[in-house]
Design an enzyme around this catalytic site. Sequence first.
Site, PDB file in Angstrom:
ATOM      1  CB  SER A   1      -7.743   3.785   2.651  1.00  0.00           C
ATOM      2  OG  SER A   1      -7.038   3.097   3.679  1.00  0.00           O
ATOM      3  CB  SER A   2      -6.080  -1.436   1.415  1.00  0.00           C
ATOM      4  OG  SER A   2      -5.680  -1.044   2.703  1.00  0.00           O
TER       5      SER A   2
ATOM      6  CE  LYS B   1      -3.967   1.824   2.655  1.00  0.00           C
ATOM      7  NZ  LYS B   1      -4.832   1.555   3.814  1.00  0.00           N
TER       8      LYS B   1
ATOM      9  CB  ILE C   1      -7.296   2.860  11.036  1.00  0.00           C
ATOM     10  CG1 ILE C   1      -7.165   3.407  12.463  1.00  0.00           C
ATOM     11  CG2 ILE C   1      -7.905   3.891  10.101  1.00  0.00           C
ATOM     12  CD1 ILE C   1      -6.143   4.493  12.613  1.00  0.00           C
ATOM     13  N   GLY C   2     -10.363   1.208  10.224  1.00  0.00           N
ATOM     14  CA  GLY C   2     -11.816   1.304  10.275  1.00  0.00           C
ATOM     15  C   GLY C   2     -12.463   0.292   9.333  1.00  0.00           C
ATOM     16  N   GLY C   3     -11.593  -0.496   8.668  1.00  0.00           N
ATOM     17  CA  GLY C   3     -12.076  -1.486   7.704  1.00  0.00           C
ATOM     18  C   GLY C   3     -11.292  -1.469   6.409  1.00  0.00           C
ATOM     19  CB  SER C   4      -8.386   0.557   5.342  1.00  0.00           C
ATOM     20  OG  SER C   4      -9.008   1.783   5.604  1.00  0.00           O
TER      21      SER C   4
ATOM     22  CG  LEU D   1      -4.122   6.647   4.464  1.00  0.00           C
ATOM     23  CD1 LEU D   1      -3.176   5.967   5.447  1.00  0.00           C
ATOM     24  CD2 LEU D   1      -3.965   6.054   3.086  1.00  0.00           C
TER      25      LEU D   1
END
Length: 576
Positions: free
Chosen positions: A209-210, A134, A230-233, A183
Amino acid sequence: PSAALALLGGSAAAVVVWKWLGKRQIQKKMEEARRTRDEGVKKMAKVVQQFREQVPSVQTDAILSLPLLELTRRLREGSLSPKTVLYTYLEKALEVTRQTNCLRHFIPECEEQLQEIERQEEKGLLYGIPISIKDHIGHKGHLSTCGLVQCLGTVVQEDSVLVKVLKRQGAIPFAMTNVSQSLFSYDCSNPIFGQTLHPFNPQKSPGGSSGGEGALIAGGGSILGIGSDIGGSIRLPSSFCGLCGLKPTAERLSVWHTRLLNMDVCSCPAPVPCAMGPMARDVDSLALCMKALLCQEMFRLDPTVPPIPFDEEMYSSSAPLRVGYYDTDGYFPLPPCMRRAVQETRGALQAAGHQLVPFSPPRIHYVMTELFLKTFFADGGRAWLDVFTGGIVDPSLKSQVNGCKIPRLGKKLLALILKPLQFLLLLLKLKNVAVISTCRSVKEMWNHHHEIQAYRTEFIARWRELQLDVVLCPVLGPAFTTGYPGKLLTAISSTMLYNVLNFPAGVVPVSTVTEADEEELKLYRGCCDDPWDRTLKQAVTGATGLSVAVQCVALPWRDELCLRFMKEVETLSREK
């Protein structure tokens, strides 16, 4: 008076010119970054073409179809060469990025790493494996941008610990993938490198974001990638693109020399920490990656990582599991196909001899607004706003950025006015990060940290009361139409919960969207058929044939158990 007016007019003109020059400078930086990327793509295409001319007999499709475990076996025994595998994946990555815009930059030093592993006396667990990383994972000599203009001028001086360990294990990092700006979005778009598209449907987002990793791996251009969550990325792109992805316990893998927003992440504690993790086509690939990373080299380079090697016995166990399950968290009702996936998987697990127990996560509304969002917007979003140099903001983030710009008093008045008005609830939902989530003092911040710890204790107590080994639950999906993730920030409650808890959580594809699912979606009303329920319905419409996934969760530091459960789910879904 005339002199004063002239002075005022001259000052105003100077300000306008100064702003114009600033924006022009920013545009030049962005154009230069795109030009550098495009030149890198052309150079890599030329190198690949030269290899194809030298070795025209390479069986590309046969190599690309090999699972990671089989590919590593052939590389180690010598029936395939690392050079052949690398150039095969480089060629495929070029094809995939032309379709999806998933790459931020090729890593030309991959050829040097190829020569380096051939000199190594001992072949590592990932010997000869091309791997993508990433954008914000530090690689020496390259930018780590997070999709932000302010990061374009700083070249990374040292490989991140993760990259060092991957290289030590024989892997060959060959590409850096695109991300959402800052991100902080589960779309994959930024003003510098543009929008990444879904590899199987260009109208859809690969998630974020990934998202660059998701698109590249799903499109066949990489066999293994490293993302962050950090939240589902990691989990959302895996769900959208039909991949397996693991968010480990955050402290299990090093984050040293990895950029997050406008700061370099090191070992400083955070109430909701960032976790690095693998993304791949199957669970065995994730397990192999974790086994390779959890080595003495990792523990030596980053002494803050607990020296806990991979527990092969736990991953390989076949003992029956006691599985808690739920198909909705009661906060943001997901589309019918995602709930169907949980119910079908529950039935398959039960038929396979596992014990299934209903489970209900407590107080998700409180977790979402008072714990998760408050962590990132404790200062009303001021630190976040600072990263948007020159006001260059991606469209997917404009509603959140505009909300953070509202003065504190204005936010309170806005909340007071909007709450009674049903037709403006969508606006309130989008702005809730600005309306609710701030800490007004250091004492309030410490109390916030304590509240997170108290919630973790409460959640674990409920888990243990039911004597659970693992939990099966839904994940957001199927893939959204591009542009919609920015309209539905709060839809990520299914993944966000396990970032707050810092539990290992992974995603496994178990089905695809059917025509029957699309018909049932027409009847979807969500919680109360309000504006954001209707927006979710619009976002996921037209996903026939795309992946439907479930989420698997274990307690902290039981990452191998989480992987073992994911493997069980994967096996049962493939049998079905």
